[in-house]
Design an enzyme around this catalytic site. Structure first.
Site, PDB file in Angstrom:
ATOM      1  N   MET A 128       0.814  -1.218   0.000  1.00 49.28           N
ATOM      2  CA  MET A 128       0.000   0.000   0.000  1.00 49.28           C
ATOM      3  C   MET A 128       0.852   1.276   0.000  1.00 49.28           C
ATOM      4  SD  MET A 128      -2.831  -1.455  -0.322  1.00 49.28           S
ATOM      5  CE  MET A 128      -4.120  -0.263  -0.079  1.00 49.28           C
ATOM      6  N   ARG A 129       1.995   1.235  -0.657  1.00 49.59           N
ATOM      7  CA  ARG A 129       2.853   2.418  -0.771  1.00 49.59           C
ATOM      8  C   ARG A 129       3.099   2.700  -2.237  1.00 49.59           C
ATOM      9  NH1 ARG A 129       3.360   4.996   4.159  1.00 49.59           N
ATOM     10  NH2 ARG A 129       3.339   3.411   5.768  1.00 49.59           N
ATOM     11  N   ASN A 153       1.659  -5.028 -10.316  1.00 49.42           N
ATOM     12  CA  ASN A 153       0.786  -4.694  -9.184  1.00 49.42           C
ATOM     13  C   ASN A 153      -0.601  -5.258  -9.433  1.00 49.42           C
ATOM     14  OD1 ASN A 153      -0.092  -3.323  -6.799  1.00 49.42           O
ATOM     15  ND2 ASN A 153      -1.002  -1.737  -8.088  1.00 49.42           N
ATOM     16  N   HIS A 176      -4.604  -4.428  -8.527  1.00 48.35           N
ATOM     17  CA  HIS A 176      -5.441  -3.334  -8.023  1.00 48.35           C
ATOM     18  C   HIS A 176      -6.899  -3.785  -7.967  1.00 48.35           C
ATOM     19  CE1 HIS A 176      -6.601   0.692  -7.063  1.00 48.35           C
ATOM     20  NE2 HIS A 176      -7.570   0.595  -7.962  1.00 48.35           N
TER      21      HIS A 176
HETATM   22  C1  GAR Z   1      -6.124  -6.639  -2.433  1.00 48.15           C
HETATM   23  O1  GAR Z   1      -7.505  -6.449  -2.625  1.00 48.15           O
HETATM   24  C2  GAR Z   1      -5.335  -5.823  -3.449  1.00 48.15           C
HETATM   25  O2  GAR Z   1      -5.956  -5.724  -4.688  1.00 48.15           O
HETATM   26  C3  GAR Z   1      -5.316  -4.480  -2.761  1.00 48.15           C
HETATM   27  O3  GAR Z   1      -5.109  -4.754  -1.396  1.00 48.15           O
HETATM   28  C4  GAR Z   1      -5.659  -6.043  -1.095  1.00 48.15           C
HETATM   29  C5  GAR Z   1      -4.569  -6.855  -0.460  1.00 48.15           C
HETATM   30  O4  GAR Z   1      -5.056  -8.079  -0.017  1.00 48.15           O
HETATM   31  N1  GAR Z   1      -4.261  -3.647  -3.285  1.00 48.15           N
HETATM   32  C6  GAR Z   1      -4.368  -2.334  -3.401  1.00 48.15           C
HETATM   33  O5  GAR Z   1      -5.359  -1.704  -3.066  1.00 48.15           O
HETATM   34  C7  GAR Z   1      -3.155  -1.653  -3.987  1.00 48.15           C
HETATM   35  N2  GAR Z   1      -3.416  -0.275  -4.226  1.00 48.15           N
HETATM   36  P1  GAR Z   1      -4.042  -9.246   0.363  1.00 48.15           P
HETATM   37  O6  GAR Z   1      -2.998  -8.628   1.309  1.00 48.15           O
HETATM   38  O7  GAR Z   1      -4.913 -10.232   1.062  1.00 48.15           O
HETATM   39  O8  GAR Z   1      -3.424  -9.763  -0.889  1.00 48.15           O
END
Ligand code: GAR
Length: 267
Positions: A135-136, A157, A159
């Protein structure tokens, strides 16, 4: 069979996408191995999951680094090779309306954290870096070191939205609150903007009147796990080629964009 690729991963939280990639590597669905897992968050649960699979882990605690930098900006020790003007000329994260001081503070604090990240990553050579719920925002300072060859990006990545709609930190929430009837997830290569890089793959699901934010997240995550492994395996098979496309519009304008072509065979 091609040689297995070496995959590095960065996470911030639960790591369910990371787990899906680890499982796909172990089952042979992805022709690769995870060589390290790094996190900006010392409490990321995904770190424990990685250790259970014997994977090297490390942490660069962004929060405390940023706090320390803000406490006493005069003591911030920037990396020797950091060039703020170069970073500012490349970045697309902030618009020109953002106060310059905020932009400068963001990129200098991130450079301190990213230099530490680079030091931690250095001992583990890799072919692909996957951001799995990291998340960075990565800055041009870091991206240029990982992608010395701009035509072959190697930071991926996932998203939680159908990009280019709803970039940012809450893709499913933004999709739900907008009243969309379809939601989805996107895997893309990283560029200098926020969730703006060339798209590799997408999967979509229907949103009905009975859905809640929770049920949307559940549907979306299940698709994420499938999609991420598929995209990583396309990379492993040498089937992703990023090309510069140029389109002439009727109004006389020209659009140029890097686009991922999926090849039927290794190139
Ligand atoms: C996931 O939904 C991913 O798409 C999102 O964080 C979650 C992580 O879940 N990523 C973002 O929002 C990136 N900007 P996880 O740690 O269980 O894989």
């Amino acid at each position: 069979m091609d040689k297995k690729i070496r995959i590095g991963a960065l996470i911030s939280g639960g790591g369910t996408n990371l787990q899906a990639i680890i499982d796909s590597c172990e089952s042979g669905k992805i022709n690769g191995d995870i060589t390290f897992v790094g996190s900006d968050n010392p409490d990321a649960f995904g770190l424990e999951k990685s250790k259970k699979h014997g994977i090297t882990t490390f942490v660069v605690d962004y929060k405390s680094i940023i706090q320390n930098c803000k406490k006493d900006p005069s003591k911030v020790l920037l990396p020797d090779d950091f060039d703020l003007d170069d970073v500012l000329s490349k970045q697309h994260i902030f618009s020109s309306n953002t106060p310059p001081e905020k932009i400068r503070s963001f990129f200098t604090t991130r450079a301190v954290a990213e230099a530490k990240l680079i030091d931690k990553i250095k001992p583990y050579p890799f072919d692909l870096l996957v951001l799995a719920g990291f998340m960075r925002n990565l800055t041009p300072y870091f991206i240029d070191k990982i992608n010395p060859d701009r035509t072959n990006p190697r930071i991926m990545n996932i998203h939680p939205a159908l990009l280019p709609s709803f970039p940012g930190v809450d893709g499913y929430g933004d999709t739900f609150r907008y009243g969309c009837k379809v939601g989805g997830c996107t895997v893309h290569f990283i560029d200098y903007g926020e969730d703006s890089g060339p798209i590799i793959g997408q999967k979509a699901f229907q949103i009905t009147g009975d859905d809640t934010l929770e049920s949307i997240k559940e549907k979306g995550l299940k698709l994420e796990w499938e999609l991420y492994s598929e995209c990583v395996d396309l990379f492993a098979g040498g089937r992703l080629k990023t090309v510069r496309m140029s389109y002439d519009l009727k109004n006389g304008k020209k659009i140029e964009r890097n686009v991922v072509k999926i090849l039927s065979q290794h190139f």
